[in-house]
Design an enzyme around this catalytic site. Structure first.
Site, short mmCIF file in Angstrom:
data_model
loop_
_atom_site.label_atom_id
_atom_site.label_comp_id
_atom_site.label_asym_id
_atom_site.label_seq_id
_atom_site.Cartn_x
_atom_site.Cartn_y
_atom_site.Cartn_z
N GLY A 160 -6.95 -2.22 0.06
CA GLY A 160 -5.88 -1.33 0.47
C GLY A 160 -4.54 -2.02 0.60
O GLY A 160 -3.51 -1.50 0.14
N ARG A 161 -4.52 -3.21 1.21
CA ARG A 161 -3.24 -3.88 1.44
C ARG A 161 -2.70 -4.55 0.17
O ARG A 161 -1.60 -5.09 0.18
CB ARG A 161 -3.39 -4.90 2.57
N GLU A 212 -4.13 -9.04 8.31
CA GLU A 212 -5.43 -8.42 8.03
C GLU A 212 -6.23 -9.27 7.06
O GLU A 212 -7.46 -9.27 7.08
CB GLU A 212 -5.24 -7.01 7.48
N LYS A 219 -9.07 6.48 -0.33
CA LYS A 219 -10.06 6.18 -1.37
C LYS A 219 -11.31 7.04 -1.20
O LYS A 219 -11.79 7.66 -2.17
CB LYS A 219 -10.42 4.69 -1.34
N LYS A 234 -12.53 1.77 15.17
CA LYS A 234 -12.72 3.05 14.48
C LYS A 234 -14.01 3.73 14.96
O LYS A 234 -14.04 4.93 15.23
CB LYS A 234 -12.80 2.85 12.97
N GLU A 288 -7.49 9.14 10.28
CA GLU A 288 -6.10 9.52 10.53
C GLU A 288 -5.52 10.29 9.35
O GLU A 288 -4.83 11.30 9.51
CB GLU A 288 -5.25 8.26 10.78
N HIS A 338 21.48 -10.53 16.55
CA HIS A 338 21.93 -10.00 17.83
C HIS A 338 20.75 -9.50 18.66
O HIS A 338 20.93 -8.71 19.59
CB HIS A 338 22.94 -8.88 17.59
#
Length: 542
Positions: free
Chosen positions: A270-271, A356, A209, A507, A215, A387
């Site tokens: 964002g999420r 979050e 944004k 951050k 990152e 399994h």
């Protein structure tokens, strides 16, 4: 801000506490034996989902008490506030309108005096035009070659939503195109994503944004260098990079034509953003028509959540059952178990959406909570998980409610495969609920010394969600279901589900440490002794 009555002071909460004391020792075996129709009674069918919660440790009284708590918490009014654009993200002073991303063209949702719906559809149309150009081969790279590879660069919601949706809907994707997703600042992520790609045929979508995400911009810079090493011309960047961002100045400085910048808004977290321009890679993969079907599926769930009574409201019930298991039975995690290989990334997507959002230790008015908030979400597709970790769910010491997600139809009709898959999902839910008693084992002739090992306590709660087929619309419904379940819980726990201050400290510290790692001479270190020693050891080893 009006005074908020503490959750545990509400009469409806106290009524639930008393109710829990009365029924907490009941076993699902007894509940089913007492009511032959239980398996039909504790179900809801709406918005394309058959939601069976009969294997939770609830009675009709439990459901009534939980719905009373929702009413007392003002959930109905808060749902309306969200849908109508009230600024319910209080710590950031923002509206919360991921639902507007799938609103019909004729809807009106006003934020700061302006109807946002025309802006949403303008971006969707721009995405559609671009996606059609790439899919048809009309979008050409710098050397004139058609684009064959699309690499999405983002992190968090800018990665988890797109990669989950691509994997979930791969059956609908244009198979001549290759899709890769880069999120981790670990260089291996980028290196492996592009190792077999031709730069002349590769398009990068940089999703940030602000166009400052550490990152994402590190990976975008590396992608830029990778492309220029082969293409040798700065002008090539405009043909091989597009941006999902709102920062035109930084996008232009990077070399991207701002005509190929796809925007979104501060009222999209964002999420919660996979239905926005963040979903550009999804639209290129599955096409605008299928993307529109995904939006329509989410909208169908939105309308159900907004209008249905709580006792018949799938997202509300899902959220309330989570509170019941978490805050009363002490269940600290939820296993999400899709019996559908295409949904292999769905649990990872839900981890950000749920934890979050509601992983908070203070209420919206700043008081420390005196109850548990978000559970830990985790999971893997069935039957693989059977399994792996199902042993712990069946016979371990931790109570882990399970969400089983299954589909009546398959995209791949291969022999008995789908019948075997569905047999397993139904069997696992049955085994968790009813277990196996010592008496049953003795009747089978099991030796006494083996009885403790083969006994299954049962009474482990689960929900089974049965859908017709994993289509774009079905995925939209599932995503919106969990979004609204998260909202339900956040409102009752009195926390803010739409900020994420907890990610900021790490951050900031990383931004301080990175120059210390890269400095030519050893800098003066002012961290704790452990961090200082680790920095020095890394510098020496490097």
């Amino acid at each position: 801000m009006a005074d908020i009555i503490p959750l545990k002071s509400l009469p409806e909460w106290k009524a639930l506490e008393g109710h829990y004391e009365k029924i907490s020792k009941l076993h699902l075996r007894d509940l089913f034996a007492a009511d032959p129709r239980r398996g039909e009674k504790f179900t809801v069918e709406a918005a394309g989902i058959y939601f069976d919660y009969s294997k939770h440790r609830v009675t009709s009284g439990t459901v009534n008490h939980l719905c009373d708590l929702a009413e007392a918490s003002g959930l109905r009014e808060k749902i309306e506030d969200m849908f109508t654009g009230e600024k319910i993200n209080l710590t950031e002073g923002r509206a919360v309108l991921h639902t507007a991303l799938r609103a019909p063209r004729n809807a009106t949702i006003v934020v700061d005096g302006e109807n946002v719906v025309p802006h949403v559809h303008a971006v969707l149309e721009k995405m559609q035009q671009f996606a059609d150009k790439v899919r048809s081969g009309h979008w050409r790279g710098h050397t004139g070659k058609a684009i064959k590879n699309i690499v999405n660069i983002g992190i968090g919601g800018s990665d988890l939503g797109p990669v989950m949706a691509y994997e979930a809907l791969r059956h609908y994707s244009q198979r001549g195109l290759v899709f890769r997703f880069v999120s981790n600042v670990d260089g291996a992520d980028f290196a492996e994503a592009v190792i077999d790609l031709d730069p002349a045929e590769t398009l990068f979508i940089v999703a940030s944004k602000t166009f400052t995400t550490q990152e994402t911009m590190a990976n975008a810079g590396t992608a830029r260098d990778w492309a220029l090493e082969a293409l040798k011309d700065e002008a090539a960047i405009a043909k091989h990079f597009v941006a999902v961002s709102t920062n035109a100045a930084r996008v232009a400085a990077f070399g991207i034509d701002t005509a190929n910048m796809f925007g979104f808004w501060d009222w999209v977290g964002g999420r919660y953003s996979m239905f926005s321009a963040i979903g550009l890679s999804t639209m290129i993969a599955i096409g605008p028509k299928h993307f529109g079907e995904m939006l329509a599926g989410a909208r169908e769930m939105d309308e159900h959540y907004r209008n249905a009574a709580f006792e018949e409201n799938i997202p509300a019930l899902m959220g309330l059952l989570g509170i019941w298991n978490n805050n009363f039975f002490g269940a600290q995690s939820i296993a999400v178990l899709p019996y559908e290989q295409y949904l292999k990334r769905f649990p990872a997507y839900l981890q950000q959406l749920t934890m979050e959002s509601n992983g908070k230790r203070v209420t919206i008015d700043g008081r420390a909570v005196d109850y548990q908030t978000s559970q830990v979400y985790w999971g893997e597709p069935g039957t693989n998980g059977q399994h792996s970790f199902y042993q712990l769910i069946h016979q371990g010491t931790k109570l882990i409610p399970c969400d089983f997600i299954a589909f009546s139809k398959t995209h791949h009709k291969l022999g008995r495969h789908h019948d075997l898959l569905m047999a397993n999902v139904f069997a696992q839910a049955e085994a968790l609920a009813f277990g196996k008693t010592v008496e049953e084992l003795k009747a089978e002739g099991v030796k006494d010394w083996l009885l403790p090992h083969k006994t299954f306590e049962g009474n482990r709660p689960s929900t089974t969600m049965l859908l017709d087929e994993l289509t774009p619309a079905a995925l939209g419904r599932l995503v919106a279901l969990y979004e609204h379940s998260v909202f339900t819980q956040g409102m009752i726990w009195q926390v803010g589900p739409f900020d994420q201050w907890g990610v900021e400290l790490g951050k900031a510290l990383a931004g301080r440490i990175a120059p210390e790692l890269e400095a030519g001479e050893e800098p003066e270190l002012k961290h704790d002794s452990s961090t200082n020693a680790l920095i020095r050891r890394y510098r020496a080893a490097r």
